[in-house]
Design an enzyme around this catalytic site. Structure first.
Site, PDB file in Angstrom:
ATOM      1  N   GLU A   1       0.364  -1.115   0.335  1.00 26.54           N
ATOM      2  CA  GLU A   1       0.203   0.564  -0.008  1.00 26.54           C
ATOM      3  C   GLU A   1       1.161   1.085   0.094  1.00 26.54           C
ATOM      4  O   GLU A   1       1.746   1.086   0.751  1.00 26.54           O
ATOM      5  CB  GLU A   1      -0.888   0.044   1.332  1.00 26.54           C
ATOM      6  CG  GLU A   1      -2.256   1.275   1.483  1.00 26.54           C
ATOM      7  CD  GLU A   1      -3.000   1.181   1.972  1.00 26.54           C
ATOM      8  OE1 GLU A   1      -3.717   0.825   2.336  1.00 26.54           O
ATOM      9  OE2 GLU A   1      -2.496   1.664   3.457  1.00 26.54           O
TER      10      GLU A   1
ATOM     11  N   ASP B   1      -4.667  10.917   9.403  1.00 23.49           N
ATOM     12  CA  ASP B   1      -3.291  11.137   9.721  1.00 23.49           C
ATOM     13  C   ASP B   1      -2.556  11.460  10.776  1.00 23.49           C
ATOM     14  O   ASP B   1      -2.817  12.195  11.228  1.00 23.49           O
ATOM     15  CB  ASP B   1      -1.992  10.760   8.630  1.00 23.49           C
ATOM     16  CG  ASP B   1      -2.330   9.915   7.198  1.00 23.49           C
ATOM     17  OD1 ASP B   1      -2.341   8.843   7.366  1.00 23.49           O
ATOM     18  OD2 ASP B   1      -2.715  10.214   6.469  1.00 23.49           O
TER      19      ASP B   1
ATOM     20  N   TYR C   1     -10.694  -1.781   3.031  1.00 21.38           N
ATOM     21  CA  TYR C   1      -9.829  -1.864   4.597  1.00 21.38           C
ATOM     22  C   TYR C   1     -10.872  -1.023   5.818  1.00 21.38           C
ATOM     23  O   TYR C   1     -11.491  -0.011   6.182  1.00 21.38           O
ATOM     24  CB  TYR C   1      -9.606  -0.548   4.121  1.00 21.38           C
ATOM     25  CG  TYR C   1      -8.188   0.114   4.357  1.00 21.38           C
ATOM     26  CD1 TYR C   1      -8.569   0.459   5.934  1.00 21.38           C
ATOM     27  CD2 TYR C   1      -7.255   0.785   4.440  1.00 21.38           C
ATOM     28  CE1 TYR C   1      -7.019   0.760   6.537  1.00 21.38           C
ATOM     29  CE2 TYR C   1      -6.040   1.184   4.623  1.00 21.38           C
ATOM     30  CZ  TYR C   1      -5.635   1.153   6.403  1.00 21.38           C
ATOM     31  OH  TYR C   1      -4.783   1.344   6.697  1.00 21.38           O
TER      32      TYR C   1
END
Lengths: 272, 389
Positions: free
Chosen positions: A56, A67, A182
């Protein structure tokens, strides 16, 4: 002309192979261009040699709102060094020719794709060797904007599900999902905090009732034991990101790739 | 989502999956809030008795004489807290309470929204954390002290350009990790749906009062409304009542910093292009790879590389004209208003004043112009002194 895989994508192929062997998937994440272009390429090769199912690869973005600190810092340092989309494409081309069978999922925020047109952006990465794309900030509400393009280019769309996603949304998400799903391990940003949602098993079961797509868990997984726990909860594999960046950041230059390969072997064995 | 998320091609919910249930919950709570008589009555009472609404509409006699048009100032600077931000903070705190949230977080640029959220936190006994760019923390130190005295925790943000954009990133990250108990009290008419709609609903009182106050005096509507635009909450609040009143010119003023084309501006509509940032599609300052650029403005509250999506839309359909003013023009207007009227305007609002001054000498000469004086400028005295030194 690019080599299009007939009917079955590289990702689907990799998962059906694992399935036959009764194995689980390990997908490491690295940021394209981290810590620099050359080291990034050699570290990705090391991850594949260590036994990674797929890669990935994150496209650095100036404002990575989903993030945590590690990936934020890495993104900013890569961009400050002048890294461009052209560099990202070049890295992927090189990995594609060195590792012809390894599926590559591109993880990106939407703006870099939108900026120069979604179609040219995706076509460029497809041609470089990308098999699937995940847009961090493109929930199903906005998927229509790009879904046709993904289909035309035969790119899998790896969709995100969070432990807070209700079942009726999972149904809608599945209409767009291809390759694998995911599942985010907790409501939070990326990073190595050791806390996972207590709803994970329930969500995995809800997903499994509805689809045969593999379910991979990511966010906060940094070691073999956590990875094993995720498999026990019913996951088909794990995605590890921040820990990879952490290993890269902390290793001596001459040991970096060795450390990455051995970490990968350890994880692959743990979830065997 | 239950209601429309878009303004033409702009707006939307470009947010990570984890945030979507929270945005849906907020949208639902907002719809209920608008229909709830008790909550609406509580909001009205707080805006009147706590915050001091209605704010006056003042015909600035000396500015008018000097500049050549009738300059009316909508005195949001007199609102409790010193800026229009209080309208939104009190309203969203009520919505947060109705959802059972017990903690508020906010971003702030100039510190005014941080102050407003700190006030709401004190009023509703909720802990508050404010994210503020390290650069802004320095240039708006007075507001930082105010926030802290009211019990808010102020978190310096060091990433990126250490300004408003980066503060929003960190506030979003905090929210993603604390959805159970936390409401993100977004300060501007930007971000993912339903924020632009909520903030407009809470700020539109500004334009409604302007219409009523002006009509009472002149028995018609003003010729033009001018407001500064960073994210665009005071502007959308001032404009909203007049969007369908075609006779009223609406002018938004962006910060041109050191000048358009200088590479040091925050004039997003003039110099940006369509993009996605902070959960919305709007105009965005970006490089050729879609990386977001740092902006520059002497006014911390306008130093933002995007703009509320409804402004992008109003620009696209031509209903609002977006002009800009440089740092120098803003400082000149700040000093002129201070000396001629004894009113110290915020540097943000000074951009609107600068534009009014320019247009008064030209196409709006002799017209009735309402300038939204969105905040007071005590916070900017050091910045202006340093600039003029």
């Amino acid at each position: 002309m690019m080599n299009t895989v007939k009917n079955k994508s590289r990702l689907t192929g990799a998962f059906s192979k694992l399935n036959k062997e009764g194995k689980k998937a390990f997908i490491p994440f690295n940021l394209l261009g981290y810590p620099d272009k050359k080291s990034c390429i050699s570290s990705l090769k090391a991850l594949v040699e260590g036994g990674a199912t797929a890669l990935e690869l994150g496209l650095p973005f100036s404002d990575p709102m989903a993030d945590g600190p590690l990936i934020q810092r890495a993104s900013h340092s890569v961009l400050e060094a002048g890294f461009s989309i052209a560099d990202a494409v070049a890295i992927i081309k090189e990995i594609r020719s060195a590792c012809p069978d390894t599926p590559i999922n591109l993880l990106t925020y939407f703006n870099p794709a939108l900026s120069n047109g979604v179609e040219p952006f995706l076509a460029r990465f497809k041609e470089a060797g990308v098999d699937a794309v995940t847009f961090v900030d493109l929930p199903l509400e906005e998927m229509e904007e790009i879904y046709g393009t993904l289909q035309n280019l035969e790119l899998d769309s790896v969709m995100l599900i969070s432990p807070l996603t209700p079942p009726h949304r999972i149904d809608e998400i599945l209409k767009y999902a291809k390759g694998f799903l995911y599942l985010v391990s907790r409501a939070g940003t990326t990073g190595m905090q050791d806390s996972f949602s207590n709803k994970l098993e329930e969500v995995i079961n809800i997903i499994k009732e509805r689809t045969e797509l593999p379910v991979l868990i990511g966010f906060g997984i940094s070691g073999a034991e956590q990875a094993r726990n995720m498999i026990e909860l019913g996951a088909d594999g794990v995605i590890v990101g921040s820990k990879i960046l952490d290993i890269i950041g902390k290793s001596n230059l001459n040991e970096r790739d060795k450390n990455l390969a051995s970490f990968t072997r350890e994880l692959v064995n743990a979830i065997g | 989502m239950l209601t429309s998320t878009k303004f033409g091609a702009y707006g939307g919910v470009y947010a990570p999956e984890t945030l979507i249930p929270a945005l849906e919950e907020l949208e639902k709570a907002f719809i209920a809030f608008e229909k709830d008589f008790q909550l609406q009555a509580e909001l009205k009472e707080l805006l009147a008795d706590y915050a001091g609404r209605p704010t006056p509409l003042y015909l600035a006699r000396n500015l008018s004489k000097n500049w050549g048009a009738n300059i009316y100032l909508k005195r949001e600077d007199l609102l409790h807290g010193g800026a229009h931000k209080t309208n939104n903070a009190v309203g969203q705190a009520l919505i947060a309470r109705s959802m059972g949230k017990t903690r508020l977080i906010a971003e702030t640029g100039a510190g005014q929204h941080g102050v407003a959220t700190a006030m709401a936190g004190a009023l509703f006994s909720m802990p508050v954390r404010v994210y503020m760019g390290a650069l802004d923390l320095e240039r708006q130190a007075q507001n930082v002290t105010r926030m802290k005295m009211m019990g808010a925790e102020v978190c310096p943000v060091e990433t990126g350009g250490a300004t408003l954009k980066d503060a929003i990133n960190d506030a979003l990250r905090d929210w993603i990790g604390n959805l159970d108990n936390t409401h993100y009290l977004l300060g501007t008419a930007a971000g993912p749906h339903p924020f632009p709609t909520i903030v407009k609903a809470l700020q539109k009182v500004i334009g409604e009062e302007i219409a009523e106050q002006f009509t009472t005096r002149k028995n018609r509507l003003p010729d033009a409304i001018i407001a500064c635009v960073g994210g665009g909450s005071n502007a959308i609040g001032a404009f909203s009542r007049f969007i369908d009143e075609r006779s009223v010119k609406l002018i938004g003023v962006e910060p041109a910093g050191k000048g358009l084309g200088s590479g040091f501006s925050g004039a997003v509509i003039a110099e940006g292009k369509s993009g996605v940032l902070h959960g919305m599609k709007s105009m965005v300052m970006q490089n050729e790879d879609g990386q977001i650029l740092e902006t520059h403005s002497i006014a911390a509250g306008l130093d933002y590389p995007s703009v509320g999506p409804e402004h992008a839309y109003l620009n696209a359909i031509g209903r609002v004209r977006y002009d800009c003013a440089t740092d120098q023009e803003a400082v000149d207007a700040y000093l002129a208003t201070t000396r001629l009227e004894g009113i110290i305007p915020a540097l943000e609002s000074s951009h609107a004043l600068a534009c009014a001054r320019r247009l008064s000498a030209g196409e709006l000469a002799g017209c009735d112009i309402v300038v939204n004086l969105s905040g007071r400028g005590d916070k900017d005295m050091d910045t202006v002194s340093a600039y003029t030194a």
